[in-house]
Design a protein around this motif. Sequence first.
Motif, PDB file in Angstrom:
ATOM      1  N   GLY A  12       0.797  -1.223   0.000  1.00 12.59           N
ATOM      2  CA  GLY A  12       0.000   0.000   0.000  1.00 12.59           C
ATOM      3  C   GLY A  12       0.821   1.261   0.000  1.00 12.59           C
ATOM      4  N   ALA A  13       2.102   1.184  -0.411  1.00  6.25           N
ATOM      5  CA  ALA A  13       2.936   2.374  -0.383  1.00  6.25           C
ATOM      6  C   ALA A  13       2.542   3.313  -1.497  1.00  6.25           C
ATOM      7  N   GLY A  14       2.705   4.594  -1.250  1.00  3.48           N
ATOM      8  CA  GLY A  14       2.432   5.595  -2.268  1.00  3.48           C
ATOM      9  C   GLY A  14       3.720   6.184  -2.766  1.00  3.48           C
ATOM     10  N   THR A  15       4.072   7.365  -2.289  1.00  2.00           N
ATOM     11  CA  THR A  15       5.313   7.994  -2.714  1.00  2.00           C
ATOM     12  C   THR A  15       6.418   7.652  -1.726  1.00  2.00           C
ATOM     13  N   ALA A  16       7.672   7.808  -2.172  1.00  5.65           N
ATOM     14  CA  ALA A  16       8.809   7.470  -1.329  1.00  5.65           C
ATOM     15  C   ALA A  16       8.862   8.369  -0.096  1.00  5.65           C
ATOM     16  N   ARG A  17       9.229   7.768   1.022  1.00  9.97           N
ATOM     17  CA  ARG A  17       9.342   8.518   2.262  1.00  9.97           C
ATOM     18  C   ARG A  17      10.782   8.426   2.753  1.00  9.97           C
ATOM     19  N   SER A  18      11.286   9.534   3.282  1.00 14.50           N
ATOM     20  CA  SER A  18      12.634   9.517   3.827  1.00 14.50           C
ATOM     21  C   SER A  18      12.650   8.659   5.078  1.00 14.50           C
ATOM     22  N   GLY A  19      13.698   7.853   5.237  1.00 15.98           N
ATOM     23  CA  GLY A  19      13.753   6.942   6.376  1.00 15.98           C
ATOM     24  C   GLY A  19      15.064   7.017   7.104  1.00 15.98           C
ATOM     25  N   THR A  93       8.990  -2.108   5.888  1.00 17.74           N
ATOM     26  CA  THR A  93       9.823  -0.931   6.108  1.00 17.74           C
ATOM     27  C   THR A  93      10.862  -0.743   5.010  1.00 17.74           C
ATOM     28  N   ALA A  94      11.386  -1.845   4.477  1.00 15.53           N
ATOM     29  CA  ALA A  94      12.529  -1.751   3.568  1.00 15.53           C
ATOM     30  C   ALA A  94      12.378  -2.673   2.379  1.00 15.53           C
ATOM     31  N   GLY A  95      12.958  -2.255   1.246  1.00 19.35           N
ATOM     32  CA  GLY A  95      13.198  -3.154   0.132  1.00 19.35           C
ATOM     33  C   GLY A  95      14.549  -3.808   0.360  1.00 19.35           C
ATOM     34  N   VAL A  96      14.628  -5.113   0.177  1.00 20.08           N
ATOM     35  CA  VAL A  96      15.842  -5.859   0.494  1.00 20.08           C
ATOM     36  C   VAL A  96      16.337  -6.603  -0.737  1.00 20.08           C
ATOM     37  N   ALA A 160      16.196  -8.120  -9.277  1.00 17.19           N
ATOM     38  CA  ALA A 160      16.003  -8.122  -7.830  1.00 17.19           C
ATOM     39  C   ALA A 160      16.003  -6.699  -7.267  1.00 17.19           C
ATOM     40  N   ILE A 161      16.880  -5.852  -7.800  1.00 19.37           N
ATOM     41  CA  ILE A 161      16.921  -4.453  -7.352  1.00 19.37           C
ATOM     42  C   ILE A 161      15.638  -3.739  -7.756  1.00 19.37           C
ATOM     43  N   ALA A 162      15.198  -3.955  -8.993  1.00 23.13           N
ATOM     44  CA  ALA A 162      13.947  -3.339  -9.454  1.00 23.13           C
ATOM     45  C   ALA A 162      12.785  -3.782  -8.587  1.00 23.13           C
ATOM     46  N   ARG A 163      12.766  -5.053  -8.217  1.00 30.31           N
ATOM     47  CA  ARG A 163      11.690  -5.586  -7.387  1.00 30.31           C
ATOM     48  C   ARG A 163      11.703  -4.935  -5.998  1.00 30.31           C
ATOM     49  N   ALA A 164      12.892  -4.724  -5.464  1.00 27.39           N
ATOM     50  CA  ALA A 164      12.998  -4.077  -4.149  1.00 27.39           C
ATOM     51  C   ALA A 164      12.552  -2.625  -4.197  1.00 27.39           C
ATOM     52  N   LEU A 165      12.638  -2.006  -5.383  1.00 23.62           N
ATOM     53  CA  LEU A 165      12.227  -0.613  -5.546  1.00 23.62           C
ATOM     54  C   LEU A 165      10.753  -0.471  -5.906  1.00 23.62           C
ATOM     55  N   ALA A 166      10.056  -1.604  -6.080  1.00 21.24           N
ATOM     56  CA  ALA A 166       8.671  -1.562  -6.556  1.00 21.24           C
ATOM     57  C   ALA A 166       7.770  -0.760  -5.629  1.00 21.24           C
ATOM     58  N   ALA A 167       7.966  -0.927  -4.346  1.00 22.93           N
ATOM     59  CA  ALA A 167       7.236  -0.103  -3.385  1.00 22.93           C
ATOM     60  C   ALA A 167       8.129   1.049  -2.972  1.00 22.93           C
ATOM     61  N   GLU A 168       7.561   2.228  -2.932  1.00 22.54           N
ATOM     62  CA  GLU A 168       8.376   3.409  -2.642  1.00 22.54           C
ATOM     63  C   GLU A 168       8.504   3.590  -1.136  1.00 22.54           C
ATOM     64  N   ASN A 169       9.123   2.585  -0.506  1.00 19.80           N
ATOM     65  CA  ASN A 169       9.330   2.651   0.935  1.00 19.80           C
ATOM     66  C   ASN A 169      10.603   3.422   1.259  1.00 19.80           C
ATOM     67  N   PRO A 170      10.838   3.735   2.535  1.00 17.80           N
ATOM     68  CA  PRO A 170      11.890   4.695   2.861  1.00 17.80           C
ATOM     69  C   PRO A 170      13.311   4.159   2.857  1.00 17.80           C
ATOM     70  N   LEU A 171      13.473   2.839   2.765  1.00 20.23           N
ATOM     71  CA  LEU A 171      14.773   2.253   3.050  1.00 20.23           C
ATOM     72  C   LEU A 171      15.100   1.149   2.049  1.00 20.23           C
ATOM     73  N   LEU A 172      16.348   1.133   1.572  1.00 22.47           N
ATOM     74  CA  LEU A 172      16.834   0.088   0.684  1.00 22.47           C
ATOM     75  C   LEU A 172      18.034  -0.579   1.351  1.00 22.47           C
ATOM     76  N   LEU A 173      17.952  -1.912   1.503  1.00 20.56           N
ATOM     77  CA  LEU A 173      18.999  -2.683   2.152  1.00 20.56           C
ATOM     78  C   LEU A 173      19.566  -3.689   1.163  1.00 20.56           C
ATOM     79  N   ARG A 202      16.561   7.499  -1.462  1.00 25.64           N
ATOM     80  CA  ARG A 202      16.243   6.613  -0.342  1.00 25.64           C
ATOM     81  C   ARG A 202      17.443   6.431   0.573  1.00 25.64           C
ATOM     82  N   THR A 203      17.168   6.265   1.838  1.00 28.25           N
ATOM     83  CA  THR A 203      18.204   5.860   2.762  1.00 28.25           C
ATOM     84  C   THR A 203      18.634   4.453   2.367  1.00 28.25           C
ATOM     85  N   THR A 204      19.947   4.247   2.245  1.00 31.28           N
ATOM     86  CA  THR A 204      20.461   2.963   1.765  1.00 31.28           C
ATOM     87  C   THR A 204      21.521   2.442   2.714  1.00 31.28           C
ATOM     88  N   VAL A 205      21.425   1.142   3.028  1.00 32.46           N
ATOM     89  CA  VAL A 205      22.471   0.469   3.798  1.00 32.46           C
ATOM     90  C   VAL A 205      22.953  -0.705   2.957  1.00 32.46           C
TER      91      VAL A 205
END
Length: 272
Positions: A12-19, A93-96, A160-173, A202-205
């Motif tokens: 249910g994500a909409g636009t990207a949020r800073s995390g 919370t995160a795309g992984v 896999a990276i594209a799939r993790a970005l599918a939802a505009e969540n705040p964090l990419l791991l 996005r915040t990225t770790v």
Amino acid sequence: MSSSEITGTVQGAGTARSGSVRIDHVTHRYGRGGETFTAVGPLDLTVPAGECLVLVGASGCGKSTLLRLIAGFERPTHGSVRVCGAEPRPGETAGVVFQTPRLFPWRTVRGNIDLALRYAGVERARWPERRAELLARVGLDGTERRRVWEISGGQQQRVAIARALAAENPLLLLDEPFAALDALTRERLQEDVRRVTDLTGRTTVFVTHSADEAVFLGSRIVVLTRSPGTVALDLPISLPRGDVDAEELRGSREFAELRAQVSHAVKAAAAT
């Protein structure tokens, strides 16, 4: 493994949020009773919104454990982990992106992306547009009808990276996602990730054991000691980002100096 954990997306994500990420007095142990092993901690770390943090260290220093704690796949034995001020929620919370792509081999590239969009709560009418945008972002235009086994390992990791970005969540791991790839493909994907994280904000770790990869990708590098992992070096990286020539950057004196500093820190931390 739940479907949302597979996709690593926010439903249910909409636009990207800073995390932002905050790790307070965290220790994590495995085992029970007298047979316990401390993998991480005690450790304190704050990752501001929009930062690209790279965790680097020798094998077994707790990098992947720390990433799983941030993703919410595990809970710390002591202390707390907060993303955007709340406990991380697995798959939300995160795309992984893992060390292996974990795609569905019986689906096409399109099918894998569409599944992620479905669990992200994207309206079906928007799937073609969003899918095209994601595939273009990772350099896979024109591949959507191909089966997973028909594309290279590097292309699979791009999916896999594209799939993790599918939802505009705040964090990419990302947990050593290029470790099994050849050197040339690895460099190309590093450039892709650098570009994508800069574009999305996005915040990225990112977890790696490579000093070269850490310096190229990170706006900040944290070197961990050998297990139990604690902070041995916390180094901001001032190299230019955005539209830069990757080869020129890698060949610069500043890059070489930072790589040597990180490499030395990793070796010293592993020997402590």
